[in-house]
Enzyme design. Structure first.
Site, short mmCIF file in Angstrom:
data_model
loop_
_atom_site.label_atom_id
_atom_site.label_comp_id
_atom_site.label_asym_id
_atom_site.label_seq_id
_atom_site.Cartn_x
_atom_site.Cartn_y
_atom_site.Cartn_z
N GLN A 74 -9.38 32.35 -37.19
CA GLN A 74 -9.57 33.80 -37.06
C GLN A 74 -10.90 34.23 -37.67
OE1 GLN A 74 -6.61 36.03 -39.17
NE2 GLN A 74 -6.84 37.85 -37.87
N GLY A 113 -10.57 25.72 -23.04
CA GLY A 113 -11.11 26.16 -24.32
C GLY A 113 -12.25 25.29 -24.82
N HIS A 121 -14.11 35.54 -35.27
CA HIS A 121 -14.40 36.98 -35.30
C HIS A 121 -15.86 37.29 -35.57
CE1 HIS A 121 -10.21 37.45 -34.70
NE2 HIS A 121 -10.21 38.74 -34.89
N HIS A 151 -2.19 34.19 -31.85
CA HIS A 151 -1.29 34.83 -32.82
C HIS A 151 0.00 34.07 -33.11
CE1 HIS A 151 -4.24 37.90 -31.77
NE2 HIS A 151 -4.08 38.29 -33.01
N SER A 175 -16.04 26.24 -26.38
CA SER A 175 -16.22 25.98 -27.79
C SER A 175 -17.45 25.10 -28.03
CB SER A 175 -14.95 25.34 -28.33
OG SER A 175 -15.17 24.80 -29.58
N LEU A 188 -8.34 33.73 -24.32
CA LEU A 188 -7.74 32.44 -24.61
C LEU A 188 -7.49 32.23 -26.10
CD1 LEU A 188 -9.36 29.25 -23.15
CD2 LEU A 188 -9.38 29.53 -25.59
N TYR A 189 -8.37 32.81 -26.93
CA TYR A 189 -8.32 32.56 -28.37
C TYR A 189 -7.34 33.48 -29.11
CZ TYR A 189 -10.91 29.25 -31.30
OH TYR A 189 -11.29 28.14 -32.02
C1 HEM Z 1 -1.37 38.57 -39.43
C2 HEM Z 1 -2.37 38.14 -38.73
C3 HEM Z 1 -3.05 38.89 -37.62
C4 HEM Z 1 -3.03 40.21 -37.30
C5 HEM Z 1 -2.30 41.34 -38.01
C6 HEM Z 1 -3.86 40.37 -36.12
C7 HEM Z 1 -4.08 41.58 -35.48
C8 HEM Z 1 -4.96 41.75 -34.45
C9 HEM Z 1 -5.28 43.02 -33.87
C10 HEM Z 1 -4.66 44.34 -34.25
C11 HEM Z 1 -6.23 42.81 -32.92
C12 HEM Z 1 -6.91 43.84 -32.04
C13 HEM Z 1 -6.16 43.95 -30.77
C14 HEM Z 1 -6.77 44.94 -29.81
O1 HEM Z 1 -7.86 45.46 -30.09
O2 HEM Z 1 -6.14 45.14 -28.76
C15 HEM Z 1 -6.51 41.40 -32.90
C16 HEM Z 1 -7.45 40.80 -32.10
C17 HEM Z 1 -7.69 39.44 -32.07
N1 HEM Z 1 -7.07 38.47 -32.81
FE1 HEM Z 1 -5.69 38.78 -34.23
N2 HEM Z 1 -4.37 39.15 -35.76
C18 HEM Z 1 -3.91 38.23 -36.64
C19 HEM Z 1 -4.17 36.88 -36.63
C20 HEM Z 1 -4.99 36.24 -35.73
C21 HEM Z 1 -5.24 34.82 -35.73
C22 HEM Z 1 -4.66 33.79 -36.71
C23 HEM Z 1 -6.09 34.57 -34.72
C24 HEM Z 1 -6.58 33.18 -34.39
C25 HEM Z 1 -7.63 32.87 -33.73
C26 HEM Z 1 -6.40 35.85 -34.06
C27 HEM Z 1 -7.25 36.04 -32.97
C28 HEM Z 1 -7.59 37.26 -32.46
C29 HEM Z 1 -8.62 37.46 -31.46
C30 HEM Z 1 -9.48 36.39 -30.81
C31 HEM Z 1 -8.70 38.83 -31.23
C32 HEM Z 1 -9.69 39.57 -30.32
C33 HEM Z 1 -10.78 40.17 -31.18
C34 HEM Z 1 -11.76 41.01 -30.43
O3 HEM Z 1 -11.95 40.79 -29.25
O4 HEM Z 1 -12.35 41.91 -31.04
N3 HEM Z 1 -5.70 36.82 -34.71
N4 HEM Z 1 -5.72 40.78 -33.84
#
Ligand code: HEM
Ligand SMILES: *[C@@H]1O[C@H](CO)[C@@H](O)[C@H](O)[C@H]1NC(C)=O
Ligand SMILES: *[C@@H]1O[C@H](CO)[C@@H](O)[C@H](O)[C@H]1NC(C)=O
Ligand SMILES: *[C@@H]1O[C@H](CO)[C@@H](O)[C@H](O)[C@H]1NC(C)=O
Ligand SMILES: *[C@@H]1O[C@H](CO)[C@@H](O)[C@H](O)[C@H]1NC(C)=O
Ligand SMILES: *[C@@H]1O[C@H](CO)[C@@H](O)[C@H](O)[C@H]1NC(C)=O
Length: 595
Positions: free
Chosen positions: A197, A520, A201, A382, A524, A378-379
């Site tokens: 994550q 993926g 990001h 969650h 990558s 793909l990434y």
């Molecule tokens: C408790 C842990 C986590 C929470 C609460 C969380 C929450 C979120 C939220 C709220 C979003 C934005 C969704 C949206 O804008 O529609 C997001 C995006 C994303 N999350 Fe998580 N996430 C968590 C863990 C992870 C993990 C472990 C990964 C592993 C790679 C991950 C990968 C992503 C990716 C790739 C995005 C898209 C980001 C972007 O395009 O800006 N997340 N997540």
């Protein structure tokens, strides 16, 4: 105003109605995705199309007939499944290979074959389904590997499937929601999950305000903007302007990121978090989780540590040169760790992966990268997240953990590293493993893919040299779920991209299925090796301040990142302790001899 609006709506309705009464033979022919093997579909007149098969190795109306040479290669080339089988078995064989030049040959082949699947310079984006200067030059867009499904297609997925897609909430609730935690069979831990994550990001920063399909991350790759910020302004707020260092604060004798009072940058925190408790780092969302802030702290300490080393060798250097050179060292360290620790673990390969830019110096390779919407979709891993977070002896549920700004400094980096290294992460593929707290994120991914008109899962299978699935049974490898999926999607060729990746049958003892790996890995590896520091002009000691800096890059590891920046070296790994490998539950490692 209202009158005009109403009039326009009426016009649109009229247009829609007349459209749905069109005869079937005026359907946009590209909606059938007729062009195979990366041929490009171009519409002519009303109902005619041509496939541009140039340099695909195929010819014919739909680029389906192989040229002689292609036929030979097709015959000789084993399937991705075969490669994967070999690479994840016969450890003794790979141990032998490791000691020979064949390791380099295979590594070069892996990098070449994977990167060749990513067009460079990039091609489409969510607004342009054809090559255009705007798509090339406007880096606010994420790129696209496959063009969007045309807006005038008869069904949402082109021509296959139902007139209306199943409700995204329904899909997520039915197929993706976790009933009981399913651990990753490869043994990934939370240290791995938060690294994933944290690392991604820096380039996945969807720019909500510009609409989906746009990014705030103009660096499009490993630029470490999650440490240094997206803009020069933000970077300057975070810098100490002394010896190249970043601002920091000392808590309990250890270094942590500064607060937003000391480094006034925008950070996302709930209203009830006072400014004195808000950490300021490059990525504005990292306050979300102690695991992200832990990595931010490690990299902050690493930056300031490397600054000290460079300053000693270059007492004449300005703050600016120390800062800039240190940033390049950290970019190099990141790529090294991602390939040799992170991807090594994730792949499950017995081939020992190698980060060595020189492997590509003799072959055609473009040192550039553009982040794709498909890579972002793909990434969304969650399912990695557990039911609750075990830190030392305490258990934190989501409401105690998310946005909790005390955990990091209360426990300290050592204790967090060890706790996260010992807790299992969830299995990503195979379905039914997303914690209820995170379901809405998955719904968002599916809804986004519809707005952006992402092509069907099977089209991506073909684009990445995999065979399209013929049926839902073939796809999930079982009966019940596949029947249910078939009833809601109607056709395997109408299955969507993200549900496809998460619901595909998983490989034996693997964290996910074939498609996640085969789609993926190219993104990558292209993103990692396409970095400018890997180019012949940059990849030399002087770029990193001399042999010392160059060696820091060439010998970086996850373990060193942690253990050179804490007082007591904890258990640190991307997988849970494996007693068969002599890894115990107790930390025994001492700094720094073993490093
Ligand atoms: C408790 C842990 C986590 C929470 C609460 C969380 C929450 C979120 C939220 C709220 C979003 C934005 C969704 C949206 O804008 O529609 C997001 C995006 C994303 N999350 Fe998580 N996430 C968590 C863990 C992870 C993990 C472990 C990964 C592993 C790679 C991950 C990968 C992503 C990716 C790739 C995005 C898209 C980001 C972007 O395009 O800006 N997340 N997540
Ligand atoms: C080309 O593809 C279209 C659409 O899938 C199909 O209808 C047509 O029969 C194909 N033509 C040839 C020559 O294979
Ligand atoms: C593989 O070879 C490298 C040196 O080329 C060595 O450092 C490493 O220990 C070897 N690994 C295995 C698993 O044999
Ligand atoms: C990129 O495209 C968007 C949408 O058309 C536009 O708002 C933005 O100004 C463009 N950016 C540049 C740098 O031209
Ligand atoms: C989390 O745990 C706290 C107690 O520490 C409890 O009050 C709260 O209801 C729990 N929240 C959830 C969502 O389970
Ligand atoms: C945050 O973590 C601390 C431990 O560092 C704990 O005492 C506190 O209850 C947590 N806060 C919330 C809101 O759960």
């Amino acid at each position: 105003m209202n009158g005009i609006g109403g009039y326009l709506t009426l016009l649109f309705l009229a247009a829609n109605i007349s459209f749905s009464f069109q005869t079937p033979n005026t359907v946009n022919p590209c909606c059938f995705f007729p062009c195979q093997h990366q041929g490009v579909c171009v519409r002519f007149e009303l109902e005619r199309y041509e496939c541009d098969c140039t340099r695909t190795g195929y010819y014919g109306t739909n680029c389906t007939i192989p040229e002689l040479w292609t036929r030979v290669l097709e015959y000789l080339r084993p399937s991705p499944g075969f490669y994967h089988y070999i690479l994840t078995r016969y450890k003794w064989f790979w141990d032998l290979i490791n000691a020979t030049f064949i390791r380099d040959t295979i590594m070069r082949l892996v990098l070449k074959v994977r990167s060749n699947l990513i067009p460079s310079p990039p091609t489409y984006n969510s607004a342009y389904g054809y090559i255009s200067w705007e798509a090339y030059s406007n880096v606010s867009y994420y790129t696209r590997i496959l063009p969007p499904i045309a807006d005038d297609c008869p069904t949402p997925m082109g021509t296959k499937g139902k007139i209306e897609l199943p409700d995204a909430n329904f899909i997520v609730e039915t197929f993706l929601k976790r009933e009981r935690f399913i651990p990753d069979p490869q043994g990934s831990n939370l240290m791995f999950a938060f690294f994933a994550q944290h690392f991604t990001h820096q380039f996945f920063k969807t720019y909500g305000r510009m609409g989906r399909g746009f990014t705030k991350g103009l660096g499009h790759g490993v630029d470490l903007s999650h440490i240094y910020g997206d803009t020069l302004e933000r970077q300057h707020m975070l810098r100490l302007f002394k010896d190249g260092k970043m601002k920091y604060q000392i808590i309990n004798g250890d270094m942590y990121p500064p607060t937003v009072v000391e480094a006034p940058v925008h950070m996302i925190y709930p209203d009830n978090v006072p400014k004195e408790k808000q950490y300021a780092v490059g990525q504005e969302v990292f306050g979300l989780l102690p695991g992200l802030m832990m990595y931010a702290t490690l990299w902050l300490r690493e930056h300031n540590r490397v600054c000290d080393i460079l300053k000693k060798e270059h007492p004449t250097w300005s703050d600016e040169q120390l800062f800039q050179t240190t940033r390049l060292v950290l970019i190099g360290e990141t790529i090294k760790i991602v390939i040799e620790d992170y991807v090594q673990h994730l792949s499950g390969y017995y081939l020992k992966l190698k980060f060595d830019p020189e492997l590509l110096f003799g072959v055609q390779f473009q040192y550039r990268n553009r982040i794709a919407v498909e890579f972002n979709q793909l990434y969304h891993w969650h399912p990695l997240m557990p039911d609750s977070f075990q830190i030392v002896k305490e258990n934190y549920n989501y409401s105690n953990f998310v946005y909790n700004t005390s955990i990091l400094a209360d426990y300290g980096v050592e204790a967090l590293v060890e706790s996260f290294s010992k807790q299992k992460a969830g299995k990503i593929g195979g379905g039914a493993n997303i914690h209820p707290h995170l379901l809405k994120v998955a719904v968002g991914v599916i809804e986004e893919s519809r707005k952006l008109r992402v092509q069907p899962f099977n089209e991506y299978r073909k684009r990445f040299n995999l065979k399209a699935y013929k049926s839902f049974q073939d796809f999930t490898g079982e009966e019940t779920i596949s029947k249910h999926l078939e009833s809601i999607y109607g056709d395997i060729d109408a299955l969507e991209f993200y549900p496809g990746l998460l619901l595909e049958k998983t490989l034996p003892k693997s964290i996910f299925g074939e498609s996640m790996i085969e789609i993926g890995a190219p993104f990558s590896l292209k993103g990692l090796m396409g970095n400018p520091i890997c180019s012949p002009e940059y990849w030399k000691p002087s770029t990193f301040g001399g042999e010392t800096g160059f060696n820091i890059v060439k010998t970086a590891s996850l373990k060193k990142l942690v253990c050179l920046n804490v007082k007591q070296c904890p258990f640190v790994s991307f997988h849970v302790p494996d007693p068969e490998n002599g890894e115990t539950q107790f930390s025994t490692i001492k700094i720094p001899d073993e490093l």
